[in-house]
Structures are given as C-alpha cells and as structure tokens.
Design an enzyme around this catalytic site. Structure first.
Site, PDB file in Angstrom:
ATOM      1  N   GLU A   9      42.950  52.354  52.848  1.00 19.32           N
ATOM      2  CA  GLU A   9      42.300  52.806  51.611  1.00 19.32           C
ATOM      3  C   GLU A   9      40.809  53.055  51.822  1.00 19.32           C
ATOM      4  OE1 GLU A   9      43.151  50.000  48.524  1.00 19.32           O
ATOM      5  OE2 GLU A   9      45.189  50.744  48.237  1.00 19.32           O
ATOM      6  N   GLU A  59      48.804  43.861  53.837  1.00 18.25           N
ATOM      7  CA  GLU A  59      47.777  44.038  52.807  1.00 18.25           C
ATOM      8  C   GLU A  59      46.433  44.378  53.448  1.00 18.25           C
ATOM      9  OE1 GLU A  59      46.512  44.888  49.407  1.00 18.25           O
ATOM     10  OE2 GLU A  59      48.408  43.817  49.236  1.00 18.25           O
TER      11      GLU A  59
END
Length: 115
Positions: A70, A63
């Site tokens: 991102e 994550e």
C-alpha cells in the site's frame, strides 16, 4: 556486525510504523496476544502451539506485506488509478484469506477444549 545489528533496528522501525499507522495490524496483534493467553490457559499441546504460532505469524507477515504494498502504491501512484486500487485490493485479499485460515485453525483447536 554493525550492519547486521542495524538491520534489526530497521525491522523494528517497520514494525513500529505498521503498528502506529495500521488499525488492522493492531487488531491482529491484540488478537494474537489474546489467542496466546487463551492457549496458555487451556494448556495447548506442542502440535497445537505450532499451528497457532504459524497462523498468527502468517497473518502478521501478510499484513506487513500488505502495508508495504500500500505504501509503495501510494508512492508511485498518488492519484487514484483502477490498477493501483486493484493491487491494494488483491494484497488485502491475501490478508483476509490468511485471517480466515487462522480463524479456522483457532476454531478447530479451541472449540473442542471450550465445549
């Protein structure tokens, strides 16, 4: 030694950023805390703790990597681009696969103890 200690501060800053900005990271953190509490309640064995710890760590690490990817993609490609979207989707898929693996590990360990 000062640089070494500063590196921990940078890592904590990264954790704080992910926790503040990423809903999925928060969900994974709270899920991990719940699973750890359940593990203590059910008195897991050392081997079971190793599997649970590995599963939790794998999901959180992926994550964090997904979040970094991102942020980087948003930095280098502020406009929507199909390839930028594909990069984000692929890194999210890695998190999904790790979360499904963690779920499977959790089910294998916890379901027999709860039945």
């Amino acid at each position: 030694m000062k640089r070494f200690l500063k590196s921990f501060l940078y890592a904590l800053k990264g954790l704080a950023y992910a926790f503040k900005t990423q809903l999925n990271f928060k969900i994974h953190c709270f899920s991990g805390v719940f699973v750890i509490a359940l593990g203590f309640y059910l008195n897991l064995s050392i081997i079971e703790w190793l599997w649970i710890s590995l599963a939790i760590a794998l999901v959180l690490v992926l994550e964090l990597i997904n979040t970094a990817i991102e942020v980087l993609v948003d930095l280098v490609s502020p406009q929507q681009q199909p390839k930028a979207g594909a990069i984000k989707d692929i890194s999210a898929a890695a998190v999904l696969i790790s979360a499904l693996l963690a779920l499977g590990i959790g089910l294998l360990i916890f379901v027999p103890k709860l039945i």
